[in-house]
Write an enzyme that holds these catalytic residues in place. Structure first.
Site, PDB file in Angstrom:
ATOM      1  N   GLU A 161       1.018  -1.222  -0.004  1.00  0.00           N
ATOM      2  CA  GLU A 161       0.148   0.042  -0.111  1.00  0.00           C
ATOM      3  C   GLU A 161       0.805   1.270  -0.018  1.00  0.00           C
ATOM      4  O   GLU A 161       0.622   2.099   0.944  1.00  0.00           O
ATOM      5  CB  GLU A 161      -0.929  -0.171   1.260  1.00  0.00           C
ATOM      6  CG  GLU A 161      -1.894  -1.082   1.257  1.00  0.00           C
ATOM      7  CD  GLU A 161      -2.958  -1.137   2.314  1.00  0.00           C
ATOM      8  OE1 GLU A 161      -3.107  -0.061   3.088  1.00  0.00           O
ATOM      9  OE2 GLU A 161      -3.911  -1.865   2.225  1.00  0.00           O
ATOM     10  N   GLU A 360      -5.053  -8.831   0.722  1.00  0.00           N
ATOM     11  CA  GLU A 360      -5.701  -8.318   2.088  1.00  0.00           C
ATOM     12  C   GLU A 360      -7.178  -8.297   2.005  1.00  0.00           C
ATOM     13  O   GLU A 360      -7.468  -7.431   0.915  1.00  0.00           O
ATOM     14  CB  GLU A 360      -5.367  -7.175   2.918  1.00  0.00           C
ATOM     15  CG  GLU A 360      -3.869  -7.278   3.344  1.00  0.00           C
ATOM     16  CD  GLU A 360      -3.568  -6.240   4.118  1.00  0.00           C
ATOM     17  OE1 GLU A 360      -4.279  -5.095   4.364  1.00  0.00           O
ATOM     18  OE2 GLU A 360      -2.115  -5.826   3.914  1.00  0.00           O
TER      19      GLU A 360
HETATM   20  C1  FCB Z   1      -4.398  -2.110   5.515  1.00  0.00           C
HETATM   21  C2  FCB Z   1      -3.088  -2.349   6.008  1.00  0.00           C
HETATM   22  C3  FCB Z   1      -3.211  -3.466   7.023  1.00  0.00           C
HETATM   23  C4  FCB Z   1      -4.277  -3.232   8.082  1.00  0.00           C
HETATM   24  C5  FCB Z   1      -5.600  -3.172   7.335  1.00  0.00           C
HETATM   25  C6  FCB Z   1      -6.831  -3.152   8.161  1.00  0.00           C
HETATM   26  O1  FCB Z   1      -4.616  -0.906   5.080  1.00  0.00           O
HETATM   27  O2  FCB Z   1      -2.234  -3.012   5.021  1.00  0.00           O
HETATM   28  O3  FCB Z   1      -1.679  -3.306   7.847  1.00  0.00           O
HETATM   29  O4  FCB Z   1      -4.017  -2.280   8.780  1.00  0.00           O
HETATM   30  O5  FCB Z   1      -5.542  -2.067   6.444  1.00  0.00           O
END
Ligand code: FCB
Length: 458
Positions: A161, A360
């Site tokens: 990110e 994620e």
């Molecule tokens: C993302 C991050 C991770 C976590 C999630 C909820 O932006 O990569 O570390 O905090 O959100």
């Protein structure tokens, strides 16, 4: 009840990051997040990552947990200030920790997926990501990690990110180092991407067979007024810095002209040197997608507060009260996830001939205290079901997607929210015992069968 079968060979797992789980901060150097945690008011509950969930000392137990749940893949990140010292030498204990973790994962049959940078930048690097030298230091660090782990770790993500590490951190001020300067954010963006390109080129050279990629976060934005040109324009500007500045640089070797025009004087004139964009566009093997929610936006008045969208300070989020929300306040929008995946495949990864991986996806739920008994987190199961249905629909529509990783294996330090938000399939109690929630058992069954059962339309 309907049942959706995922393709054979589809890979399942969970993700974490070093600062959020490891603890053992006294055994490593400071990162910018250690410093940020010391700023009064920066972290909602005043907490920090010094102990976190003590994964550093309990990694064997955590790997055993993953294996008992049938996880195929574990995405973790390396803490750069744990493995390298300010004088550039390697820290043998730090390197040894990841060596032992990777060995334990391999022995348990869990595929290690390594992220090199999940935001815990060594505090001693002057200027952080505003300094071009940090990109070179990153590529050097990548090679040093590969020399130790490359024989067993076959999937490498450079950055997690970069939008958060640049715009949220250097313009919005919500993440370390907590600056609020648009020019710094653009410069951090470029140097992060340059570090990515340098690292991919270097890793490719020493290990042509490795799978290399980066992970971007996507929050698709839609205009509140369908035919309102002002709302459409605010969406274009937010999309420009949140997404296109990254995807266009990596896949097309160019920064979007409209973003540079909107940035105006905030775009440092000497930022991009000859050859930088070719490096940034070095081909990758997989694009990681992190997805949590989407947003409806309208053009309004700038709030006067620092904005992580420097070219769209007038962006106002419009609530959609008919949608469910997670404990982050984020609206639950799985259809936007499906459309995002189809669009990314059509516009970027399909033409590049590479797959998408969901690196994620998950939700924060205000779970009850684990001391009061097993946690029955049906709301998390519903969220995951809905989003997996979206992944399945995207695959059915032709998008190449081969992996899905839940954020997160375990409750952990949620950045500026401290320990107030819980994303894990596994809870931790006051003694840091690991206590799987109902969602962990549900996920284990999904992995075992490769079949998503939908009791009703979710
Ligand atoms: C993302 C991050 C991770 C976590 C999630 C909820 O932006 O990569 O570390 O905090 O959100």
């Amino acid at each position: 009840m309907s049942a959706l079968q995922f393709p054979p060979g589809f890979r399942w797992g969970t993700a974490t990051s070093s600062f959020q789980i490891e603890g053992a901060a006294e055994l490593r150097g400071d990162s910018i997040w250690d410093e940020f945690c010391r700023v009064p008011g920066a972290i909602a509950d005043g907490s920090d990552g010094r102990i976190a969930v003590d994964h550093y000392h309990r990694y064997a137990e955590d790997v055993a947990l993953m294996s008992s749940l049938g996880m195929d893949t574990y995405r973790f990140s390396v803490s750069w200030p744990r493995v390298l010292r300010p004088d550039g030498s390697a820290d043998p204990a730090g390197m040894g920790f990841y060596d032992a973790l990777v060995d334990a994962l391999c022995a348990a049959g869990v595929r290690p997926w390594l992220t090199l940078y999940h935001w815990d930048l060594p505090a001693w690097l002057p200027g952080g990501w505003t300094n071009r030298a940090t990109a070179d230091a990153f590529a050097d660090y990548a090679l040093r990690m590969h020399a130790v782990l490359g024989d067993r770790v076959r999937v490498w993500t450079t950055l997690n990110e970069p939008w958060c590490a640049s715009f949220l951190s250097y313009a919005g001020g919500q993440h370390a180092p907590g600056h609020t300067d648009a020019a710094e954010a653009f410069s951090a963006t470029h140097h992060l991407l340059l570090g990515h390109g340098l690292a991919v080129r270097a890793l490719r050279e020493v290990d042509p067979g490795a799978t290399l990629g980066l992970t971007l976060n996507f929050t698709p934005a839609y205009p509140a007024g369908h035919d309102d040109p002002a709302d459409a324009d605010v969406v274009r500007r937010v999309d420009g810095t949140a997404h296109r500045i990254f995807t266009d640089a990596v896949f097309r070797g160019a920064y979007p002209a409209d973003v540079i025009a909107d940035a105006g004087a905030a775009w440092p004139s000497d930022l991009v040197r000859d050859g930088d964009l070719e490096l940034i566009a070095t081909p990758i093997d997989v694009l990681g997608v992190n997805y949590y929610t989407s947003q409806l936006l309208r053009a309004g008045e700038p709030s006067g507060q620092p904005s992580p969208h420097p070219t769209a300070p007038d962006a106002v989020v419009v609530d959609r009260p008919w949608l469910d929300r997670t404990d982050m306040g984020w609206e639950v929008t799985p259809d936007a996830f499906r459309d995002l995946l189809i669009g990314l495949h059509r516009d970027y990864t399909g033409p590049a001939g590479i797959p998408l991986a969901i690196t994620e996806n998950g939700c924060a739920i205000d779970d009850p205290d684990p001391a009061s008994g097993p946690i029955d987190d049906q709301q998390r199961i519903d969220y995951l079901r809905g989003h997996l249905r979206a992944v399945h629909e995207a695959i059915a529509a032709g998008a190449a997607i081969d992996t899905y990783l839940v954020w997160s294996l375990i409750d952990n330090f949620e950045w500026a929210f401290g320990y107030t938000k819980r994303f894990g399939l596994v809870a931790v109690d006051g003694e840091l015992n690991r206590l799987p929630k109902a969602s962990a058992g549900w996920y284990a069954e999904l992995i075992r069968t490769g079949t998503l059962c939908l009791p009703e339309q979710v």
